[in-house]
Design a protein around this motif. Structure first.
Motif, mmCIF file in Angstrom:
data_model
loop_
_atom_site.group_PDB
_atom_site.id
_atom_site.type_symbol
_atom_site.label_atom_id
_atom_site.label_comp_id
_atom_site.label_asym_id
_atom_site.label_seq_id
_atom_site.Cartn_x
_atom_site.Cartn_y
_atom_site.Cartn_z
ATOM 1 N N GLY A 77 38.314 35.360 -10.750
ATOM 2 C CA GLY A 77 37.584 34.122 -10.533
ATOM 3 C C GLY A 77 36.318 34.118 -11.376
ATOM 4 O O GLY A 77 36.166 34.917 -12.293
ATOM 5 N N GLU A 78 35.402 33.234 -11.040
ATOM 6 C CA GLU A 78 34.213 33.079 -11.869
ATOM 7 C C GLU A 78 33.366 34.343 -11.823
ATOM 8 O O GLU A 78 32.888 34.756 -10.777
ATOM 9 C CB GLU A 78 33.388 31.889 -11.396
ATOM 10 C CG GLU A 78 32.301 31.530 -12.399
ATOM 11 C CD GLU A 78 31.189 30.685 -11.808
ATOM 12 O OE1 GLU A 78 31.464 29.924 -10.865
ATOM 13 O OE2 GLU A 78 30.045 30.811 -12.283
ATOM 14 N N ILE A 79 33.169 34.941 -12.988
ATOM 15 C CA ILE A 79 32.470 36.222 -13.048
ATOM 16 C C ILE A 79 30.972 35.965 -13.043
ATOM 17 O O ILE A 79 30.468 35.128 -13.793
ATOM 18 C CB ILE A 79 32.935 37.002 -14.281
ATOM 19 C CG1 ILE A 79 34.394 37.429 -14.024
ATOM 20 C CG2 ILE A 79 32.065 38.241 -14.520
ATOM 21 C CD1 ILE A 79 35.133 37.855 -15.238
ATOM 22 N N VAL A 80 30.279 36.658 -12.167
ATOM 23 C CA VAL A 80 28.846 36.417 -12.002
ATOM 24 C C VAL A 80 28.010 37.606 -12.475
ATOM 25 O O VAL A 80 26.821 37.482 -12.687
ATOM 26 C CB VAL A 80 28.490 36.086 -10.537
ATOM 27 C CG1 VAL A 80 29.120 34.775 -10.125
ATOM 28 C CG2 VAL A 80 28.897 37.196 -9.601
ATOM 29 N N TYR A 81 28.616 38.777 -12.620
ATOM 30 C CA TYR A 81 27.837 39.943 -13.006
ATOM 31 C C TYR A 81 28.722 40.933 -13.716
ATOM 32 O O TYR A 81 29.849 41.176 -13.323
ATOM 33 C CB TYR A 81 27.219 40.592 -11.763
ATOM 34 C CG TYR A 81 26.386 41.807 -12.091
ATOM 35 C CD1 TYR A 81 26.900 43.093 -11.950
ATOM 36 C CD2 TYR A 81 25.094 41.664 -12.589
ATOM 37 C CE1 TYR A 81 26.152 44.194 -12.289
ATOM 38 C CE2 TYR A 81 24.335 42.767 -12.931
ATOM 39 C CZ TYR A 81 24.860 44.029 -12.783
ATOM 40 O OH TYR A 81 24.111 45.131 -13.118
ATOM 41 N N VAL A 82 28.183 41.510 -14.798
ATOM 42 C CA VAL A 82 28.914 42.552 -15.510
ATOM 43 C C VAL A 82 28.035 43.783 -15.591
ATOM 44 O O VAL A 82 26.878 43.684 -16.026
ATOM 45 C CB VAL A 82 29.281 42.113 -16.945
ATOM 46 C CG1 VAL A 82 30.095 43.200 -17.640
ATOM 47 C CG2 VAL A 82 30.052 40.819 -16.927
ATOM 48 N N GLU A 83 28.569 44.907 -15.163
ATOM 49 C CA GLU A 83 27.825 46.159 -15.324
ATOM 50 C C GLU A 83 28.301 46.782 -16.616
ATOM 51 O O GLU A 83 29.456 47.200 -16.722
ATOM 52 C CB GLU A 83 28.104 47.090 -14.148
ATOM 53 C CG GLU A 83 27.201 48.305 -14.151
ATOM 54 C CD GLU A 83 27.395 49.125 -12.890
ATOM 55 O OE1 GLU A 83 27.032 48.618 -11.817
ATOM 56 O OE2 GLU A 83 27.923 50.233 -12.998
ATOM 57 N N LEU A 84 27.416 46.793 -17.595
ATOM 58 C CA LEU A 84 27.790 47.274 -18.917
ATOM 59 C C LEU A 84 27.553 48.783 -19.012
ATOM 60 O O LEU A 84 26.636 49.305 -18.388
ATOM 61 C CB LEU A 84 26.947 46.564 -19.981
ATOM 62 C CG LEU A 84 27.147 45.048 -20.059
ATOM 63 C CD1 LEU A 84 26.039 44.399 -20.875
ATOM 64 C CD2 LEU A 84 28.506 44.728 -20.664
#
Lengths: 170, 413
Positions: A77-84
């Motif tokens: 679904g709509e991605i709100v956060y990415v841990e890079l």
């Protein structure tokens, strides 16, 4: 008073065909040719490989660009956060290297190959939903310098990945 | 990446859930639980599928978690407009008999006797240890019975509890009976600022006369005998409509087709993010058999008269805790960065473990992360800085008042 259960492994929407053919995917014959004859590929001839964990990797020299597939972003679904991952980190194939989060789901990222993380897509810090709108281009997640390019042989080509997705769906 | 999903422990593992897993990423319902064919279906099952609902297993029911718009969009639509949630999986019951009120009071902490006709209240079933067995809504109807709605995840437990306690009650020569009416009625929750306008187009009476937590039996879009209660689980104005089972689709369809409003179907996904923004507890996550109403900051449900009479299960424990103050309290938590989900350890600023998150998600309305959890009472004050341990990293957070998003309950003109 209700709770949510999300079935992740099943019910993956198989709408990939249209989207994938619209990106820079080589023909199936082309991909097999590259695998058989050449490890050194030019930027124009980057081969896309896929993991069972729904990541993709394209290779440009010894630099791999990695992201998650259309099916993966669709499921999240709509991605709100990415841990890079950390730039400079040395990682082995299969290491956990980050995460992609939506309102109701978390997807762990695993390194498709071994190597050093040389760049991350900081645009995702401003707009994580780039992964949804452009999972194979603007939504790339990290770039790695491969230490063992032969690991790419362990991964699926596009045809195999689509078949794999179909079996997960059923 | 592995597509693990965060969902509530309540899924198919009730009623004994207590230990929250270390990592919030959890269960693949699909592999572990029933096949689609074995799941129970609400009257709207085909309707959901026709409208593009993505169905999942929730405590043995096939329920839509979202529709084509996605969870974030559906959540925002509910706050701006109106959405319908199918909650037919929840257990609807009636308590009959002259002593019905006394009976339900013997199981709960509320002042049911003090309710006006057609008024309802949120209350709690408690156990002998003062823990919460379930949260529920009890309404005193003008038809001579009490209308009760309890959680789907606690269905077996609650029905067995009510029935066994009722048998004992009757054995004392008192007059009460429990009738589970879930098979006869479906339940829809219509929530949002335009919920009243949408429902009004299908109802003759003036809905503005029904205020928060009150109910009436009305003909809704041509369907007689629908109990309409002005309550919900989103923090918005809205109604829960109990409809004879064969006509649930008709009412849902009519609501979607109201021309003057834009009502959409919404699934369990946005239902959960909405209730969390509203600071409402989820049984199985935020409250359970081991949490008391005092710890859960739900003391307001324990009516003054009931405290004075001390006549509910676990009264001794609860009253003592009111005196001594509880050692932990449920608080709201806000943060940025990686969202903290259920099971996340809460640390004080100096890194000591002081609690655990019981629910958490990114807030579509606020564009930051919201969560609920329990912390040692010393750290429960709003504004207290905290740290959350998310995937090995410490994320800055703080204790926040709830609701995170202001409530819009309708209390009359």
């Amino acid at each position: 008073m209700a709770a949510v259960a999300m079935r992740c492994a099943r019910g993956l929407a198989f709408r990939a065909t249209k989207l994938l053919t619209s990106t820079q995917t080589p023909t199936y014959y082309g991909a097999q040719t590259f695998r058989r004859f050449s490890r050194t590929v030019t930027a124009l001839d980057s081969v896309k490989k896929f993991t069972k964990d729904h990541e993709w990797i394209t290779l440009d020299g010894t630099t791999g660009t990695i992201g998650i597939t259309y099916q993966a972003q669709d499921k999240l679904g709509e991605i709100v956060y990415v841990e890079l991952p950390e730039v400079g980190a040395e990682m082995s194939q299969g290491d956990e290297c980050g995460a992609v989060e939506s309102v109701k789901a978390v997807g762990d990222l695993f390194c498709p190959v071994s190597g050093e993380c040389i760049e991350v897509n900081t645009a995702l810090e401003e707009d994580a939903s780039l992964i949804n709108s452009s999972p194979y281009e603007d939504g790339w997640i990290l770039k790695m310098k491969l230490s063992k390019p032969e690991e790419l042989d362990d991964l699926m080509d596009e045809e195999a990945y689509q078949a794999f997705v179909k079996t997960e769906d059923s | 990446m592995t597509l693990t999903t965060v969902f509530f422990r309540a899924c198919a593992r009730l009623p004994q859930l207590r230990r929250i897993p270390e990592r919030a990423t959890t269960v693949f319902c699909a592999r572990s639980f029933s096949s689609e064919a074995e799941l129970k279906k609400t009257p709207l099952y085909d309707f959901h599928k026709e409208h593009g609902g993505r169905m999942v297993d929730f405590t043995g029911w096939s329920m839509p978690v979202q529709y084509k718009d996605g969870i974030g969009a559906s959540h925002l639509h509910t706050r701006a407009n109106a959405s319908i949630f199918d909650v037919s999986h929840m257990v609807q019951s009636r308590i009959h008999g002259w002593d019905g009120v006394k009976f339900i009071e013997s199981l709960t902490v509320g002042d049911i006797a003090g309710l006006r006709e057609n008024q309802g209240t949120l209350t709690l079933f408690t156990n002998d240890r003062g823990g919460i067995m379930d949260d529920l809504i009890v309404s005193k109807t003008s038809e001579g019975f009490l209308y009760v709605v309890t959680n789907a995840g606690c269905a077996e437990k609650d029905i067995a509890h009510m029935q066994s306690q009722c048998a004992e009650f009757q054995a004392q020569g008192r007059d009460a009976a429990v009738e589970v009416i879930q098979d006869q009625f479906g339940l829809l929750a219509l929530q949002g600022p335009s919920a009243a306008a949408a429902l009004q187009t299908g109802v003759d009476g003036d809905l503005s006369r029904i205020t928060f937590m009150c109910s009436a039996v009305l003909t809704v879009f041509g369907v007689p005998g629908c109990r309409v209660t002005r309550c919900g689980y989103t923090g918005e104005d809205g109604f829960e409509v109990s409809i004879p089972v064969d006509q649930v689709v008709q009412v849902a369809d009519s609501l979607l087709n109201v021309k003057s409003t834009d009502v959409k179907l919404a699934g369990l996904g946005p239902r959960d993010s909405l209730r969390l923004e509203a600071g409402l507890c989820l049984y199985g996550n935020d409250i359970d058999e081991d949490t008391t109403p005092v710890e859960a900051t739900l003391l307001w449900t324990v009516a003054k008269r009931r405290r004075a009479e001390s006549n509910f299960p676990g009264a001794g424990v609860i009253l003592q805790q009111i005196k001594d103050k509880p050692s932990r309290k449920r608080v709201g938590i806000t943060s940025k960065g990686p969202p903290a989900r259920a099971g996340t350890t809460i640390l004080s600023e100096d890194g000591t473990s002081i609690g655990v998150v019981t629910s958490g998600c990114p807030s579509p309305s606020l564009k930051k992360n919201v969560a609920m959890g329990y912390v040692q009472t010393a750290f429960a004050k709003a504004g207290t800085p905290l740290k959350l341990e998310v995937r090995g990293k410490q994320v800055a957070a703080q204790v926040s008042k709830m609701p995170f998003v202001p409530a819009n309950y309708y209390h009359g003109k």
